[in-house]
Design a protein around this motif. Structure first.
Motif, mmCIF file in Angstrom:
data_model
loop_
_atom_site.group_PDB
_atom_site.id
_atom_site.type_symbol
_atom_site.label_atom_id
_atom_site.label_comp_id
_atom_site.label_asym_id
_atom_site.label_seq_id
_atom_site.Cartn_x
_atom_site.Cartn_y
_atom_site.Cartn_z
ATOM 1 N N ALA A 209 78.627 9.286 -7.922
ATOM 2 C CA ALA A 209 79.068 8.897 -6.566
ATOM 3 C C ALA A 209 79.373 7.404 -6.587
ATOM 4 C CB ALA A 209 77.990 9.223 -5.540
ATOM 5 N N VAL A 210 80.468 7.083 -7.247
ATOM 6 C CA VAL A 210 80.792 5.697 -7.578
ATOM 7 C C VAL A 210 82.019 5.186 -6.822
ATOM 8 C CG1 VAL A 210 80.932 4.107 -9.533
ATOM 9 C CG2 VAL A 210 80.216 6.454 -9.932
ATOM 10 N N GLY A 211 82.990 6.084 -6.625
ATOM 11 C CA GLY A 211 84.252 5.652 -6.022
ATOM 12 C C GLY A 211 85.181 4.983 -7.031
ATOM 13 N N ARG A 212 84.999 5.318 -8.313
ATOM 14 C CA ARG A 212 85.908 4.803 -9.352
ATOM 15 C C ARG A 212 86.490 5.981 -10.126
ATOM 16 N NH1 ARG A 212 85.648 -0.745 -9.792
ATOM 17 N NH2 ARG A 212 83.866 -1.532 -8.633
ATOM 18 N N PRO A 213 87.836 6.121 -10.063
ATOM 19 C CA PRO A 213 88.442 7.324 -10.635
ATOM 20 C C PRO A 213 88.101 7.533 -12.110
ATOM 21 C CG PRO A 213 90.116 5.737 -9.840
ATOM 22 C CD PRO A 213 88.790 5.226 -9.444
ATOM 23 N N GLU A 214 87.556 8.699 -12.409
ATOM 24 C CA GLU A 214 87.339 9.182 -13.792
ATOM 25 C C GLU A 214 86.543 8.217 -14.655
ATOM 26 O OE1 GLU A 214 91.511 10.027 -14.678
ATOM 27 O OE2 GLU A 214 91.133 12.129 -14.134
ATOM 28 N N MET A 215 85.579 7.515 -14.046
ATOM 29 C CA MET A 215 84.823 6.501 -14.789
ATOM 30 C C MET A 215 83.828 7.111 -15.789
ATOM 31 S SD MET A 215 82.377 3.492 -13.318
ATOM 32 C CE MET A 215 80.842 4.391 -13.440
ATOM 33 N N VAL A 216 83.179 8.209 -15.366
ATOM 34 C CA VAL A 216 82.141 8.812 -16.217
ATOM 35 C C VAL A 216 82.831 9.700 -17.263
ATOM 36 C CG1 VAL A 216 80.121 10.341 -16.239
ATOM 37 C CG2 VAL A 216 80.457 8.734 -14.333
ATOM 38 N N LEU A 217 82.661 9.328 -18.532
ATOM 39 C CA LEU A 217 83.409 10.000 -19.593
ATOM 40 C C LEU A 217 82.575 11.093 -20.269
ATOM 41 C CD1 LEU A 217 84.909 6.761 -21.199
ATOM 42 C CD2 LEU A 217 85.984 8.303 -19.514
ATOM 43 N N GLY A 218 83.273 11.976 -20.961
ATOM 44 C CA GLY A 218 82.602 13.086 -21.642
ATOM 45 C C GLY A 218 81.517 12.623 -22.595
ATOM 46 N N ASP A 219 81.750 11.503 -23.329
ATOM 47 C CA ASP A 219 80.724 11.103 -24.307
ATOM 48 C C ASP A 219 79.535 10.380 -23.663
ATOM 49 O OD1 ASP A 219 81.728 8.595 -23.878
ATOM 50 O OD2 ASP A 219 82.325 8.216 -25.949
ATOM 51 N N TRP A 220 79.510 10.316 -22.305
ATOM 52 C CA TRP A 220 78.306 9.830 -21.606
ATOM 53 C C TRP A 220 77.376 11.007 -21.272
ATOM 54 C CZ3 TRP A 220 79.443 5.885 -17.119
ATOM 55 C CH2 TRP A 220 80.380 4.916 -17.549
ATOM 56 N N ILE A 221 77.895 12.210 -21.442
ATOM 57 C CA ILE A 221 77.183 13.391 -20.942
ATOM 58 C C ILE A 221 76.372 14.029 -22.064
ATOM 59 C CG2 ILE A 221 77.487 15.674 -19.820
ATOM 60 C CD1 ILE A 221 78.594 13.443 -18.074
ATOM 61 N N LYS A 222 75.113 14.332 -21.757
ATOM 62 C CA LYS A 222 74.287 15.060 -22.741
ATOM 63 C C LYS A 222 74.817 16.490 -22.841
ATOM 64 C CE LYS A 222 69.711 16.319 -21.938
ATOM 65 N NZ LYS A 222 68.304 15.942 -21.768
ATOM 66 N N PRO A 223 74.992 17.009 -24.054
ATOM 67 C CA PRO A 223 75.507 18.377 -24.164
ATOM 68 C C PRO A 223 74.674 19.357 -23.326
ATOM 69 C CG PRO A 223 75.499 17.334 -26.312
ATOM 70 C CD PRO A 223 74.811 16.369 -25.377
ATOM 71 N N GLY A 224 75.361 20.155 -22.542
ATOM 72 C CA GLY A 224 74.684 21.168 -21.721
ATOM 73 C C GLY A 224 74.269 20.685 -20.342
ATOM 74 N N ALA A 225 74.430 19.388 -20.055
ATOM 75 C CA ALA A 225 73.997 18.865 -18.744
ATOM 76 C C ALA A 225 74.868 19.418 -17.613
ATOM 77 C CB ALA A 225 74.066 17.339 -18.743
ATOM 78 N N THR A 226 74.316 19.353 -16.399
ATOM 79 C CA THR A 226 75.064 19.773 -15.206
ATOM 80 C C THR A 226 75.611 18.531 -14.513
ATOM 81 O OG1 THR A 226 73.680 21.713 -14.948
ATOM 82 C CG2 THR A 226 74.879 20.982 -12.984
ATOM 83 N N VAL A 227 76.902 18.551 -14.201
ATOM 84 C CA VAL A 227 77.564 17.369 -13.645
ATOM 85 C C VAL A 227 78.077 17.671 -12.239
ATOM 86 C CG1 VAL A 227 79.467 15.728 -13.962
ATOM 87 C CG2 VAL A 227 78.268 16.651 -15.966
ATOM 88 N N ILE A 228 77.608 16.891 -11.273
ATOM 89 C CA ILE A 228 78.080 17.008 -9.890
ATOM 90 C C ILE A 228 78.953 15.788 -9.614
ATOM 91 C CG2 ILE A 228 77.398 17.106 -7.448
ATOM 92 C CD1 ILE A 228 76.386 19.560 -8.947
ATOM 93 N N ASP A 229 80.218 16.021 -9.393
ATOM 94 C CA ASP A 229 81.171 14.921 -9.184
ATOM 95 C C ASP A 229 81.465 14.779 -7.689
ATOM 96 O OD1 ASP A 229 83.153 13.044 -9.267
ATOM 97 O OD2 ASP A 229 84.423 14.126 -10.708
ATOM 98 N N VAL A 230 80.899 13.744 -7.085
ATOM 99 C CA VAL A 230 81.053 13.532 -5.645
ATOM 100 C C VAL A 230 82.363 12.783 -5.330
ATOM 101 C CG1 VAL A 230 79.985 12.452 -3.609
ATOM 102 C CG2 VAL A 230 78.550 13.536 -5.321
ATOM 103 N N GLY A 231 82.894 12.090 -6.302
ATOM 104 C CA GLY A 231 84.029 11.180 -6.071
ATOM 105 C C GLY A 231 85.262 11.857 -5.496
ATOM 106 N N ILE A 232 85.918 11.122 -4.605
ATOM 107 C CA ILE A 232 87.236 11.545 -4.095
ATOM 108 C C ILE A 232 88.128 10.315 -4.204
ATOM 109 C CG2 ILE A 232 88.561 12.340 -2.093
ATOM 110 C CD1 ILE A 232 86.103 13.714 -1.027
#
Ligand code: NDP
Length: 300
Positions: A209-232
């Protein structure tokens, strides 16, 4: 194999169905028609679209919808008087003042003038405090919708590490409270957080919930984690034609979807859940004001 896509649009439809069921029972059995009043000041185009959608969905669910559209130069005393009038109106169970307000109006004062039990956005300090203290509160709609999706997907969130990127009063902070209440272990990251990608990599649940387009990248994510993207975020989309735009989240969906176990899309994830939860909160407020039991399946 790609991540499971959490379909917020479909889930929001099931929440709206539950809302409509509760509404018809309240009308038939108790003669109470839940009512939502939305106050819009000025002509911000995005706010106008939100307010129109809210009014439409409120009416579709069988509730009463009251709209107050005021000119951009409305003074504070006039707006406060309208809020006070809605506070005193027994047909109104929920009041929402659409933000942002024009700069000459004191948003904090106006939000804190709404009767806490009618504050269906959950922004009044009393509701913020009650949520923090683990008491019955009105819960902000976006975090509530996000939690509902997480609980629906995982069942129990006990012991999960959650990282929320963003510390706003509207999303980040209440999201952390809700996750804490659900026995997860939340961390709130923000613009001063060191080594943000490493922090995010610890998470079983990531809420962006940052307000920055596509900031969180795939290689920040732990394999198998659940991602809730609030950004618009509205960004240029030259591939759709000159001058065209598209909506993207705060997560880089293409790379994240390859690593995550589950992910919400944008659009079609958190967004539809936010309005569904506004309707849910209005029914909850109406039930509480009449001393009826908490409507099932509509809160955290
Ligand atoms: P705010 O602008 O109020 O807060 C953004 C947060 O992100 C701040 O805490 C800020 O940190 C943090 N942040 C900004 N840049 C960075 C960075 N580079 N690294 C780490 N953290 C950063 O936004 P909102 O919470 O209101 O909204 C967030 C997003 O969610 C927006 O895209 C908004 O459009 C969307 N939204 C969607 C809704 C829906 O219905 N789906 C409803 C509400 C919002 P700091 O505090 O240090 O400045």
């Amino acid at each position: 194999m790609g991540a499971h896509i959490i379909d917020g649009k479909a889930f929001a439809a099931t929440v709206r169905e539950k809302v409509a069921g509760h509404v018809s029972r309240m009308v038939e059995e108790h003669g109470i028609k839940p009512g939502l009043a939305v106050v819009l000041v000025g002509e911000d185009p995005a706010s106008q679209v939100y307010v129109r959608n809210k009014g439409k969905q409120t009416a579709e669910s069988g509730m009463a919808s009251f709209e107050h559209k005021l000119p951009a130069d409305t003074d504070e005393a006039t707006l406060l008087a309208i809020v006070e009038k809605l506070n005193a109106d027994p047909a109104v169970h929920g009041i929402l003042v659409q933000l942002p307000l024009p700069a000459h109006l004191n948003s904090d004062l106006i939000i804190n003038t709404i009767a806490p039990e009618k504050d269906v956005d959950g922004f009044h300090v009393v509701n913020v405090g009650r949520l923090g203290a683990g008491l019955k509160a009105m819960i902000p709609c976006t975090p509530l919708g996000s939690l509902m999706m997480l609980k629906d997907f995982h069942g129990d969130l006990s012991g999960m590490n959650a990282v929320i990127v963003g510390r706003s009063n509207i999303v980040g902070k209440p999201m952390a409270q809700l996750l804490l209440g659900a026995n997860a272990t939340p961390t709130i990251a923000h613009s001063r957080t060191k080594d943000l990608p490493d922090v995010v990599r610890q998470a079983d649940i990531v809420v962006a919930a940052v307000g920055r387009p596509e900031m969180v990248l795939g290689d920040w994510i732990k394999p198998g984690a659940t991602v809730i993207d609030v950004g618009i975020n509205r960004v240029p989309a030259p591939e759709k034609g000159e001058g065209k735009h598209k909506i993207v989240g705060d997560v880089h969906f293409e790379s994240a979807e390859k690593v995550a176990g589950a992910i919400t899309p944008v659009p079609g994830g958190v967004g539809p859940m936010t309005i569904a939860c506004l309707l849910a909160n209005t029914v909850t407020a109406a039930a509480r004001s009449a001393g009826l039991p908490e409507p099932e399946g509509l809160t955290a």
